[in-house]
Motif scaffolding. Sequence first.
Motif, PDB file in Angstrom:
ATOM      1  N   MET A 188      30.795  38.845  61.027  1.00 41.11           N
ATOM      2  CA  MET A 188      29.435  38.979  60.569  1.00 41.11           C
ATOM      3  C   MET A 188      29.273  40.383  59.979  1.00 41.11           C
ATOM      4  SD  MET A 188      25.756  38.629  62.524  1.00 41.11           S
ATOM      5  CE  MET A 188      26.379  37.469  63.672  1.00 41.11           C
ATOM      6  N   ARG A 189      28.693  40.451  58.788  1.00 39.50           N
ATOM      7  CA  ARG A 189      28.466  41.741  58.153  1.00 39.50           C
ATOM      8  C   ARG A 189      27.042  42.193  58.457  1.00 39.50           C
ATOM      9  NH1 ARG A 189      29.547  41.178  52.112  1.00 39.50           N
ATOM     10  NH2 ARG A 189      28.354  39.303  52.410  1.00 39.50           N
ATOM     11  N   VAL A 190      26.938  43.209  59.301  1.00 37.70           N
ATOM     12  CA  VAL A 190      25.643  43.751  59.693  1.00 37.70           C
ATOM     13  C   VAL A 190      25.657  45.251  59.443  1.00 37.70           C
ATOM     14  CG1 VAL A 190      24.031  44.081  61.605  1.00 37.70           C
ATOM     15  CG2 VAL A 190      25.341  41.968  61.447  1.00 37.70           C
ATOM     16  N   CYS A 191      24.616  45.740  58.812  1.00 35.32           N
ATOM     17  CA  CYS A 191      24.451  47.167  58.560  1.00 35.32           C
ATOM     18  C   CYS A 191      23.133  47.583  59.182  1.00 35.32           C
ATOM     19  CB  CYS A 191      24.419  47.458  57.063  1.00 35.32           C
ATOM     20  SG  CYS A 191      25.833  46.816  56.161  1.00 35.32           S
ATOM     21  N   LEU A 235      20.003  53.390  51.039  1.00 34.39           N
ATOM     22  CA  LEU A 235      20.726  52.663  52.090  1.00 34.39           C
ATOM     23  C   LEU A 235      21.302  51.358  51.543  1.00 34.39           C
ATOM     24  CD1 LEU A 235      18.503  52.990  55.290  1.00 34.39           C
ATOM     25  CD2 LEU A 235      20.822  53.866  54.960  1.00 34.39           C
ATOM     26  N   ILE A 236      20.485  50.612  50.821  1.00 33.84           N
ATOM     27  CA  ILE A 236      20.924  49.331  50.264  1.00 33.84           C
ATOM     28  C   ILE A 236      22.127  49.542  49.337  1.00 33.84           C
ATOM     29  CG2 ILE A 236      20.197  47.444  48.720  1.00 33.84           C
ATOM     30  CD1 ILE A 236      18.996  47.339  51.551  1.00 33.84           C
ATOM     31  N   LYS A 237      22.044  50.563  48.507  1.00 36.98           N
ATOM     32  CA  LYS A 237      23.149  50.863  47.590  1.00 36.98           C
ATOM     33  C   LYS A 237      24.394  51.300  48.360  1.00 36.98           C
ATOM     34  CE  LYS A 237      24.237  53.423  43.428  1.00 36.98           C
ATOM     35  NZ  LYS A 237      23.751  54.322  42.394  1.00 36.98           N
ATOM     36  N   VAL A 251      16.140  50.048  59.454  1.00 43.50           N
ATOM     37  CA  VAL A 251      16.526  49.067  58.440  1.00 43.50           C
ATOM     38  C   VAL A 251      17.789  48.378  58.934  1.00 43.50           C
ATOM     39  CG1 VAL A 251      17.146  48.698  56.027  1.00 43.50           C
ATOM     40  CG2 VAL A 251      15.597  50.566  56.633  1.00 43.50           C
ATOM     41  N   HIS A 252      17.760  47.049  58.958  1.00 43.14           N
ATOM     42  CA  HIS A 252      18.888  46.260  59.455  1.00 43.14           C
ATOM     43  C   HIS A 252      19.160  45.141  58.455  1.00 43.14           C
ATOM     44  CE1 HIS A 252      17.892  48.319  63.165  1.00 43.14           C
ATOM     45  NE2 HIS A 252      16.654  47.889  62.993  1.00 43.14           N
ATOM     46  N   ILE A 261      15.759  43.390  57.636  1.00 41.40           N
ATOM     47  CA  ILE A 261      14.607  43.646  58.504  1.00 41.40           C
ATOM     48  C   ILE A 261      14.218  45.108  58.355  1.00 41.40           C
ATOM     49  CG2 ILE A 261      13.758  43.719  60.873  1.00 41.40           C
ATOM     50  CD1 ILE A 261      15.697  41.415  61.502  1.00 41.40           C
ATOM     51  N   ILE A 262      12.937  45.328  58.106  1.00 47.74           N
ATOM     52  CA  ILE A 262      12.384  46.675  57.987  1.00 47.74           C
ATOM     53  C   ILE A 262      11.425  46.862  59.157  1.00 47.74           C
ATOM     54  CG2 ILE A 262      10.994  48.226  56.569  1.00 47.74           C
ATOM     55  CD1 ILE A 262      11.919  46.470  54.141  1.00 47.74           C
ATOM     56  N   GLU A 263      11.608  47.941  59.917  1.00 53.28           N
ATOM     57  CA  GLU A 263      10.765  48.247  61.073  1.00 53.28           C
ATOM     58  C   GLU A 263      10.158  49.629  60.881  1.00 53.28           C
ATOM     59  OE1 GLU A 263      13.634  46.183  64.431  1.00 53.28           O
ATOM     60  OE2 GLU A 263      13.888  48.300  63.949  1.00 53.28           O
ATOM     61  N   VAL A 264       8.881  49.764  61.192  1.00 54.14           N
ATOM     62  CA  VAL A 264       8.233  51.074  61.161  1.00 54.14           C
ATOM     63  C   VAL A 264       7.632  51.321  62.537  1.00 54.14           C
ATOM     64  CG1 VAL A 264       6.440  52.494  60.106  1.00 54.14           C
ATOM     65  CG2 VAL A 264       7.779  50.941  58.687  1.00 54.14           C
ATOM     66  N   TYR A 265       8.027  52.446  63.144  1.00 52.84           N
ATOM     67  CA  TYR A 265       7.564  52.833  64.476  1.00 52.84           C
ATOM     68  C   TYR A 265       6.568  53.987  64.329  1.00 52.84           C
ATOM     69  CZ  TYR A 265      11.728  50.386  66.179  1.00 52.84           C
ATOM     70  OH  TYR A 265      12.691  49.452  66.443  1.00 52.84           O
ATOM     71  N   ASP A 266       5.459  53.907  65.084  1.00 55.11           N
ATOM     72  CA  ASP A 266       4.521  55.026  65.134  1.00 55.11           C
ATOM     73  C   ASP A 266       3.987  55.149  66.558  1.00 55.11           C
ATOM     74  OD1 ASP A 266       2.073  53.440  65.466  1.00 55.11           O
ATOM     75  OD2 ASP A 266       2.230  52.958  63.347  1.00 55.11           O
ATOM     76  N   ASP A 267       3.128  56.132  66.797  1.00 53.61           N
ATOM     77  CA  ASP A 267       2.677  56.393  68.169  1.00 53.61           C
ATOM     78  C   ASP A 267       1.330  55.749  68.507  1.00 53.61           C
ATOM     79  OD1 ASP A 267       0.993  57.982  66.721  1.00 53.61           O
ATOM     80  OD2 ASP A 267       1.354  59.805  67.871  1.00 53.61           O
TER      81      ASP A 267
END
Length: 174
Positions: free
Chosen positions: A1-4, A27-29, A67-68, A77-83
């Motif tokens: 499986m190719r996972v980055c 990152l994608i590039k 980014v996964h 998958i794009i994740e944004v974490y905040d407080d």
Amino acid sequence: MRVCSSSFFLVHDPASVPVSRQRLGRLIKQWGVRTDNDSSLAMNTVISELVTNAVRHTTGAMLTVGVHANLDLRRLIIEVYDDSQALPRHHASGPDAETGRGMFLVERLALAHGAEHTARGKKVWAEVALPEQPLTRRRLLVHPRRAARAVARRLSGPRRPPIHPPAPAASRAR
């Protein structure tokens, strides 16, 4: 499986929105992920909206973006974490309103999306479709049977009909 997978930090500032798009593009590039117009539009809009919401609705000094990419499943998958503990919600926007459509756009462009509480605030995420990825040498070596099936599918695809020269004029006139 190719996972980055990777993550990066952004300062709590509206100028972080274009920076997030640039970092995602790099990152994608770097990972060699192929995109098309639809996937590029979706991932750039999604990251812009998620970062904009985080900048607008939180007070912390930093944001974290995860980014996964799963290239076999063709998903990003794009994740944004905040407080902030406040989860995003839909609210009706008037036709002249300049805000209030971000999560609606994310909902329309993403395959799936969500938000959840974390120990330090919340995570808002969205999953975007990627186009079919090309075969790589590594993939051929790691998964030879899967690669052989993919090559066979490509070779057995629709073929053009043979080109026959036109019949001589004398035989067509009869």
